[in-house]
Design a protein around this motif. Structure first.
Motif, PDB file in Angstrom:
ATOM      1  N   SER A   2      13.268  -4.917  13.411  1.00 51.46           N
ATOM      2  CA  SER A   2      13.355  -6.382  13.451  1.00 51.46           C
ATOM      3  C   SER A   2      14.700  -6.821  14.007  1.00 51.46           C
ATOM      4  N   ARG A   3      14.727  -8.057  14.532  1.00 52.72           N
ATOM      5  CA  ARG A   3      15.936  -8.582  15.149  1.00 52.72           C
ATOM      6  C   ARG A   3      16.225  -9.961  14.590  1.00 52.72           C
ATOM      7  N   GLU A   4      17.487 -10.368  14.688  1.00 51.86           N
ATOM      8  CA  GLU A   4      17.902 -11.688  14.235  1.00 51.86           C
ATOM      9  C   GLU A   4      18.709 -12.365  15.328  1.00 51.86           C
ATOM     10  N   SER A   5      18.668 -13.692  15.363  1.00 57.49           N
ATOM     11  CA  SER A   5      19.419 -14.452  16.358  1.00 57.49           C
ATOM     12  C   SER A   5      20.910 -14.388  16.056  1.00 57.49           C
ATOM     13  N   ILE A   6      21.696 -14.316  17.122  1.00 55.22           N
ATOM     14  CA  ILE A   6      23.154 -14.368  16.991  1.00 55.22           C
ATOM     15  C   ILE A   6      23.572 -15.832  17.130  1.00 55.22           C
ATOM     16  N   PRO A   7      24.270 -16.404  16.168  1.00 59.55           N
ATOM     17  CA  PRO A   7      24.684 -17.812  16.279  1.00 59.55           C
ATOM     18  C   PRO A   7      25.522 -18.046  17.533  1.00 59.55           C
ATOM     19  N   LEU A   8      25.376 -19.223  18.131  1.00 60.51           N
ATOM     20  CA  LEU A   8      26.133 -19.544  19.345  1.00 60.51           C
ATOM     21  C   LEU A   8      27.630 -19.421  19.123  1.00 60.51           C
ATOM     22  N   ALA A   9      28.105 -19.769  17.937  1.00 56.65           N
ATOM     23  CA  ALA A   9      29.543 -19.695  17.645  1.00 56.65           C
ATOM     24  C   ALA A   9      30.081 -18.275  17.787  1.00 56.65           C
ATOM     25  N   LYS A  10      29.207 -17.272  17.675  1.00 53.25           N
ATOM     26  CA  LYS A  10      29.617 -15.875  17.811  1.00 53.25           C
ATOM     27  C   LYS A  10      29.316 -15.327  19.207  1.00 53.25           C
ATOM     28  N   PHE A 166      20.409 -12.529  23.164  1.00 56.87           N
ATOM     29  CA  PHE A 166      20.751 -13.496  22.120  1.00 56.87           C
ATOM     30  C   PHE A 166      20.427 -13.019  20.709  1.00 56.87           C
ATOM     31  N   THR A 167      19.917 -11.788  20.573  1.00 59.84           N
ATOM     32  CA  THR A 167      19.559 -11.281  19.249  1.00 59.84           C
ATOM     33  C   THR A 167      20.179  -9.909  19.031  1.00 59.84           C
ATOM     34  N   ARG A 168      20.166  -9.488  17.790  1.00 55.83           N
ATOM     35  CA  ARG A 168      20.687  -8.166  17.429  1.00 55.83           C
ATOM     36  C   ARG A 168      19.786  -7.556  16.367  1.00 55.83           C
ATOM     37  N   PRO A 169      19.798  -6.234  16.232  1.00 51.85           N
ATOM     38  CA  PRO A 169      18.971  -5.608  15.180  1.00 51.85           C
ATOM     39  C   PRO A 169      19.462  -6.030  13.798  1.00 51.85           C
ATOM     40  N   THR A 170      18.528  -6.250  12.904  1.00 47.56           N
ATOM     41  CA  THR A 170      18.919  -6.510  11.526  1.00 47.56           C
ATOM     42  C   THR A 170      19.376  -5.221  10.876  1.00 47.56           C
ATOM     43  N   GLY A 173      19.258  -0.923   6.427  1.00 47.44           N
ATOM     44  CA  GLY A 173      19.469  -0.631   5.009  1.00 47.44           C
ATOM     45  C   GLY A 173      19.164  -1.840   4.149  1.00 47.44           C
ATOM     46  N   ALA A 174      19.668  -3.009   4.589  1.00 42.06           N
ATOM     47  CA  ALA A 174      19.419  -4.239   3.830  1.00 42.06           C
ATOM     48  C   ALA A 174      17.941  -4.592   3.858  1.00 42.06           C
ATOM     49  N   ALA A 175      17.313  -4.414   5.023  1.00 45.72           N
ATOM     50  CA  ALA A 175      15.888  -4.717   5.130  1.00 45.72           C
ATOM     51  C   ALA A 175      15.069  -3.813   4.216  1.00 45.72           C
ATOM     52  N   ALA A 176      15.438  -2.518   4.137  1.00 37.72           N
ATOM     53  CA  ALA A 176      14.711  -1.582   3.276  1.00 37.72           C
ATOM     54  C   ALA A 176      14.896  -1.938   1.811  1.00 37.72           C
ATOM     55  N   ALA A 177      16.131  -2.341   1.442  1.00 34.45           N
ATOM     56  CA  ALA A 177      16.386  -2.707   0.049  1.00 34.45           C
ATOM     57  C   ALA A 177      15.587  -3.933  -0.359  1.00 34.45           C
ATOM     58  N   ILE A 178      15.530  -4.924   0.542  1.00 34.41           N
ATOM     59  CA  ILE A 178      14.755  -6.129   0.254  1.00 34.41           C
ATOM     60  C   ILE A 178      13.273  -5.785   0.114  1.00 34.41           C
ATOM     61  N   SER A 179      12.785  -4.924   1.015  1.00 41.51           N
ATOM     62  CA  SER A 179      11.379  -4.530   0.966  1.00 41.51           C
ATOM     63  C   SER A 179      11.062  -3.786  -0.321  1.00 41.51           C
ATOM     64  N   ALA A 180      11.966  -2.890  -0.757  1.00 44.72           N
ATOM     65  CA  ALA A 180      11.745  -2.127  -1.983  1.00 44.72           C
ATOM     66  C   ALA A 180      11.754  -3.039  -3.194  1.00 44.72           C
ATOM     67  N   ALA A 181      12.665  -4.019  -3.199  1.00 49.34           N
ATOM     68  CA  ALA A 181      12.737  -4.951  -4.330  1.00 49.34           C
ATOM     69  C   ALA A 181      11.470  -5.786  -4.431  1.00 49.34           C
ATOM     70  N   ILE A 182      10.957  -6.210  -3.286  1.00 48.36           N
ATOM     71  CA  ILE A 182       9.718  -6.998  -3.289  1.00 48.36           C
ATOM     72  C   ILE A 182       8.549  -6.162  -3.787  1.00 48.36           C
ATOM     73  N   SER A 183       8.498  -4.892  -3.360  1.00 50.46           N
ATOM     74  CA  SER A 183       7.394  -4.015  -3.785  1.00 50.46           C
ATOM     75  C   SER A 183       7.453  -3.730  -5.276  1.00 50.46           C
ATOM     76  N   ALA A 184       8.660  -3.588  -5.829  1.00 48.89           N
ATOM     77  CA  ALA A 184       8.804  -3.242  -7.243  1.00 48.89           C
ATOM     78  C   ALA A 184       8.581  -4.430  -8.155  1.00 48.89           C
ATOM     79  N   ALA A 185       8.769  -5.628  -7.673  1.00 47.41           N
ATOM     80  CA  ALA A 185       8.614  -6.818  -8.524  1.00 47.41           C
ATOM     81  C   ALA A 185       7.153  -7.018  -8.895  1.00 47.41           C
TER      82      ALA A 185
END
Length: 199
Positions: A2-10, A166-170, A173-185
């Motif tokens: 997955s990718r996320e937008s880079i803010p114009l300020a950056k 204009f985008t970068r990879p997310t 590690g953070a994406a996996a942690a979020i996914s694991a937390a959602i699955s465990a809830a």
């Protein structure tokens, strides 16, 4: 991935490119260039409704002082002006939005624009240097046109380097942690198990 937008300020290079587009749309395309279409002969004319009289006077002063090509306005020169007004003008409006919002569909149009503008400016500078309407102050004309020579190269380099400028990879590690937390809830509204109640 997955990718996320880079803010114009950056994206400082993109901020400079947007500023370049703004200068063109607010001053060059529909003021300086449009004047050369609505006034065929700067030696014999009446002031049009647009561009404003001070702008017309400044453009004619520039042509009479530094840029005989601008004052002569041969047919091939006017064709470059038509390209600017009919093609580049709408492009600037769309590109400003796309660069600010980080829309990557503007990449290919930017590459076409950069190549076309660079080629046009090179041809014009050749005429300014050695053509029938050569400038008596070529260095001044070159410096005045330098942004329109350099920014196409900056845009080409910026867009050619990556298919996703204009985008970068997310963070995986953070994406996996979020996914694991959602699955465990537990599902919303579900009852706890008997083991959990006993505990």
């Amino acid at each position: 991935m997955s990718r996320e937008s880079i803010p114009l300020a950056k994206r400082p290079v993109d901020i400079a490119i947007v500023a370049f587009f703004l200068v063109n749309i607010l001053f060059i395309t529909y003021v300086v260039d449009l004047e050369q279409l609505v006034i065929a002969d700067p030696a014999h004319f009446t002031y049009p409704l647009w561009p404003p009289r001070p702008a017309v006077d400044a453009i004619h002063w520039w042509g009479n002082t530094f840029d005989p090509l601008e004052a002569a306005r041969p047919v091939w020169w006017k064709m470059t002006i038509w390209i600017d007004d009919l093609l580049y003008g709408p492009f600037y409006l769309v590109a400003i939005y796309a660069y600010v919002k980080g829309k990557e569909w503007i990449r290919l149009p930017s590459i076409f624009y950069g190549g076309m503008l660079f080629a046009t400016v090179i041809i014009i500078l050749g005429e300014e240097k050695a053509g029938p309407h050569a400038s008596p102050s070529f260095v001044v004309v070159l410096l005045a046109n330098l942004p329109w020579l350099l920014f196409p190269l900056i845009i080409l380099a910026r867009m050619w380097r990556s298919p996703t400028p204009f985008t970068r990879p997310t963070d995986p590690g953070a994406a996996a942690a979020i996914s694991a937390a959602i699955s465990a809830a537990p599902p919303a509204g579900s009852r706890p198990t008997r083991a959990a109640e006993a505990g």
